[in-house]
Motif scaffolding. Structure first.
Motif, short mmCIF file in Angstrom:
data_model
loop_
_atom_site.label_atom_id
_atom_site.label_comp_id
_atom_site.label_asym_id
_atom_site.label_seq_id
_atom_site.Cartn_x
_atom_site.Cartn_y
_atom_site.Cartn_z
N ILE A 19 42.62 -13.81 25.26
CA ILE A 19 41.48 -13.00 25.70
C ILE A 19 42.00 -11.86 26.56
O ILE A 19 42.85 -12.06 27.43
N ALA A 20 41.51 -10.66 26.31
CA ALA A 20 41.79 -9.52 27.19
C ALA A 20 40.73 -8.45 26.93
O ALA A 20 40.55 -8.02 25.79
N VAL A 21 40.04 -8.07 28.00
CA VAL A 21 39.05 -7.00 27.93
C VAL A 21 39.42 -6.00 29.02
O VAL A 21 39.29 -6.29 30.21
N THR A 22 39.91 -4.85 28.62
CA THR A 22 40.41 -3.86 29.59
C THR A 22 39.26 -3.18 30.33
O THR A 22 38.10 -3.19 29.87
N PRO A 23 39.56 -2.54 31.47
CA PRO A 23 38.51 -1.77 32.17
C PRO A 23 37.87 -0.71 31.29
O PRO A 23 36.65 -0.49 31.37
N ALA A 24 38.66 -0.05 30.45
CA ALA A 24 38.09 0.99 29.58
C ALA A 24 37.08 0.40 28.61
O ALA A 24 36.04 1.00 28.33
N VAL A 25 37.38 -0.79 28.07
CA VAL A 25 36.44 -1.45 27.16
C VAL A 25 35.22 -1.96 27.93
O VAL A 25 34.08 -1.83 27.47
#
Length: 362
Positions: A42-48
């Motif tokens: 799982i990874a959700v970046t700040p931009a996303v």
């Protein structure tokens, strides 16, 4: 926020608890998502995160990146290696399916982890960075394989490498006489656009033709920051292509596809491939039937220019290659072709020339 309170730096969300805290999933979903996290990164970046509307349960950006309990269900048709990388790996980090091109996978980490990824069982934040010796062996393989004219950097996401390591790879590949093309595939320009800086653009400098294929599936992914990064890349001499996957709930309408391809072109990204979903484990909720995909592409013909028209493909299992899926506009008939008009939606009779039919009189 109270006066004097420290500003918290936005961070990539990497576990279900962080997703709950950010308001991207309800608290009751956390136990099931912990089980998902045991299998898939799982990874959700700040931009996303900035693109997601938490109030919209059908948000197309969240659907791509936020995990779901449905990922725990694997259907019989789903495979852990749907495109068959493993049987075509001559040395670690290389996949050679097509005679004239080969993949180089220098790492298996990504800025974000798409919930439909066909390599979802091998990618992750700790995965697959080739050692110096392994990378040199892979590059030596390219140098020793003259039939390969194109090197395709993928993974994982090659733009997650340090600029120093990325520049080293590009230099080594550029020095191989029989290589004509270097191609990279990346989510970074839309998912982590802050990484597209002067050092990264400089690392892509090459005397060979170099293309960067930007993976994006929805028009909203072309944020102002993403557009700025793509302008920097094009100014640095990098040619941009667009790669998308046809996804239920994300871009499964003619209007959403039109919006996506127009957004690509506005950022000087030429739509290249629209992929039929690869049947990786736990991805059934994203699949759009091929017949529906063909009809969507048919609806687009005449609505967008040829610049906005990608090739709709299915990457066949067992390493059989990418097969174009159409749609078809022409049928052969006796002494003529019957061709559908994209603008008037009528069928047109187009006669075969006599010399084409080998009926020329002498």
């Amino acid at each position: 926020m109270p006066d004097g309170a420290p500003l918290l730096k936005p961070r990539t969300l990497r576990d279900p608890a962080a997703l709950v805290e950010a308001g991207l999933v309800p608290p009751g979903a956390e136990p099931a998502l912990r089980r998902v996290a045991e299998h898939f990164a799982i990874a959700v970046t700040p931009a996303v995160q900035a693109l997601i509307d938490p109030a919209d349960p059908a948000d197309p950006i969240a659907r791509q990146y936020v995990p779901d309990a449905a990922e725990l269900v694997t259907l019989l048709a789903e495979r852990s290696d749907p495109t068959s990388d493993a049987p075509f790996t001559p040395v670690k980090g290389v996949v050679h399916r097509y005679p004239d091109r080969a993949l180089l996978k220098p790492l298996l980490a990504c800025p974000v982890y798409c919930r439909f990824c066909f390599r979802r069982e091998v990618v992750g934040p700790d995965g697959g960075l080739l050692t110096e010796a392994e990378l040199d062996a892979a590059l030596d393989w390219f140098a020793a394989t003259p039939q390969v004219k194109e090197a395709v950097l993928t993974g994982g996401d090659p733009l997650m490498l340090s600029p120093r390591r990325l520049a080293y790879i590009v230099r080594r590949l550029s020095a191989i006489p029989h290589l004509d093309i270097i191609r990279l595939h990346s989510r970074v320009p839309v998912a982590a656009p802050e990484r597209v800086n002067e050092a990264l653009v400089g690392a892509l400098e090459s005397e060979k033709a170099l293309f960067l294929c930007v993976h994006a599936n929805h028009a909203r992914e072309f944020s102002p920051a993403a557009k700025a990064g793509m302008r920097a890349l094009t100014r640095g001499g990098v040619a941009l292509l667009g790669q998308s996957v046809l996804l239920r709930g994300v871009n499964d309408s003619a209007q959403e596809l039109e919006n996506l391809f127009r957004a690509m072109l506005a950022s000087q990204v030429k739509p290249y491939y629209l992929h039929q979903l690869d049947r990786a484990p736990g991805t059934a909720r994203f699949e759009v039937p091929i017949a529906e995909g063909r009809q969507l592409l048919r609806q687009l013909r005449g609505r967008v220019s040829g610049l906005a028209w990608p090739t709709y493909v299915l990457d066949l299992p067992n390493g059989a290659g990418k097969a174009p899926l159409g749609p078809d506009f022409a049928q052969e008939a006796a002494q003529a072709w019957l061709i559908d008009g994209p603008l008037d939606h009528a069928q047109h009779h187009y006669p075969v020339r006599k010399d084409d039919a080998q009926e020329a009189e002498f």
